[in-house]
Enzyme design. Structure first.
Site: not given
Ligand SMILES: *Cc1c(COP(=O)(O)O)cnc(C)c1O
Length: 356
Positions: A35, A252
């Site tokens: 993702k 800034y």
């Molecule tokens: C993002 C996500 C993961 C992965 O999590 P990590 O902490 O990056 O390993 C696994 N399961 C779900 C449902 C997620 O949304």
């Protein structure tokens, strides 16, 4: 010459991290979580490096379709499921497995054309209280799916809130087991932290994300200690130098004031590139491979580094913001955030370059 900032994605590090996750869970299959543009690494770069993954987990249907169009044949799971009936039809057409986290999604499934067949991941809320079906409602939902020819398979899923800290998974894992044991269905529970710390949660599919990208899920254990390799190195260059007299301010808000004569390098990287604006003076950074610190506020396109002790450094010196030689976890901790956010915040204007 283009602006010197770029994110270098190390494909061999991605492969090595995937192999480490798989070794940690020898009996399970691996859903590589890709993702958020594969945590900023570029979806197709990552998918290419992860061809040994048994499947992929993602959010947006368009990106799942990009994976299919790029030739990905493995299972692809939409972690939030379909958002409407149009999505669900597309999911069936492209054979994308869907999370079912509420009863509306069951209804959408029942409204699909009769010939549609989908693999489903029924998500239980075991205590995170974000998405998911309450354990007491699970029997009803499974009953509905059992009589539903469009539901080709059902896998049970939950997500941990505290697998990365000392509270662990016990409470949620107990609820999950109690709610699901009697159904004898395949399960997927473990995120990165649980993959490394809680083997009892590996079950049928692990869902590692952050460890594939070479960062640690734990605040108190470094990625290097875990054997992970940094897969994204954000690099740029010094494009200007300022000599400060005591009392001169930088940037800034004039938030940093030199107490002594200083040389300051101006780096072509700012918050519009994804570097955290809230990183304070003193955040670690590498100039020509040597550690120094940031000074003053991060601005949109530039930031400042202390090169007083580096007389050889100047215009054109290479800078590493995070990655090889300086862990993203360390930079994130200095900025009060987590590596996940650094990776995901990488801006579209930063070119992502794959390297073997
Ligand atoms: C993002 C996500 C993961 C992965 O999590 P990590 O902490 O990056 O390993 C696994 N399961 C779900 C449902 C997620 O949304």
């Amino acid at each position: 010459m283009p602006r010197p900032i770029k994110a270098i994605v190390d494909l061999s590090a991605l492969r090595s991290n995937l192999a480490l996750a798989k070794r940690a869970a020898p009996g399970a299959r691996t859903l590589a979580v890709v993702k958020a543009n594969a945590y900023g690494h570029g979806l197709l770069n990552a998918a290419h490096a992860f061809e040994d993954a048994d499947g992929f987990a993602i959010l947006e249907i368009e990106n799942a379709v990009r994976l299919r169009d790029a030739g990905c044949r493995q299972p692809i799971v939409l972690l939030e499921g379909a958002f409407d009936s149009h999505d669900l039809r597309a999911a069936a057409e492209y054979q994308l497995a869907c999370a079912i986290h509420d009863r509306d999604q069951v209804r959408l499934l029942q409204e699909l054309p009769a010939a549609a067949r989908l693999d489903l991941f029924v998500k239980l809320n075991t205590g995170m209280n974000r998405l998911g079906i309450a354990p007491r409602a699970l029997p009803d939902v499974l009953d509905a799916l059992r009589g539903e020819p469009r539901a080709r398979s059902v896998t049970l899923m939950t997500h941990f809130a505290c697998a990365d800290d000392e509270r662990g998974v016990e409470e949620q894992w107990g609820r999950f087991e109690a709610a699901t044991r009697r159904f004898e269905l395949p399960c997927t529970v473990a995120n990165s932290a649980a993959t490394l710390r809680y083997p009892q949660t590996h079950r049928d599919w692990i869902r590692p994300g952050i460890i594939l990208y070479g960062a640690s899920p734990f605040a108190d254990v470094s990625a290097a200690t875990l054997g992970l390799k940094p897969s994204m190195t954000l690099v740029s260059e010094i494009i200007g130098v300022q000599e400060l007299a005591p009392g001169d301010a930088v940037g800034y808000g004039a938030s940093f004031v030199a107490q002594r004569p200083m040389r300051i390098g101006i780096v072509a990287c700012g918050y519009a590139d994804g570097y955290p604006r809230h990183a304070p003076s003193g955040t670690p950074i590498l100039v020509a491979g040597e550690r120094t610190t940031t000074v003053g506020r991060v601005s949109m396109d530039m930031m400042c580094v202390d090169i007083t002790a580096m007389p050889q450094a100047g215009r054109g010196s290479p800078v590493t913001l995070w990655g090889a030689g300086l862990s993203a976890d360390e930079v994130a901790a200095a900025a009060g955030t987590i590596s996940y956010e650094l990776f995901c915040a990488l801006a579209p204007r930063v070119p992502v370059i794959e390297q073997e």
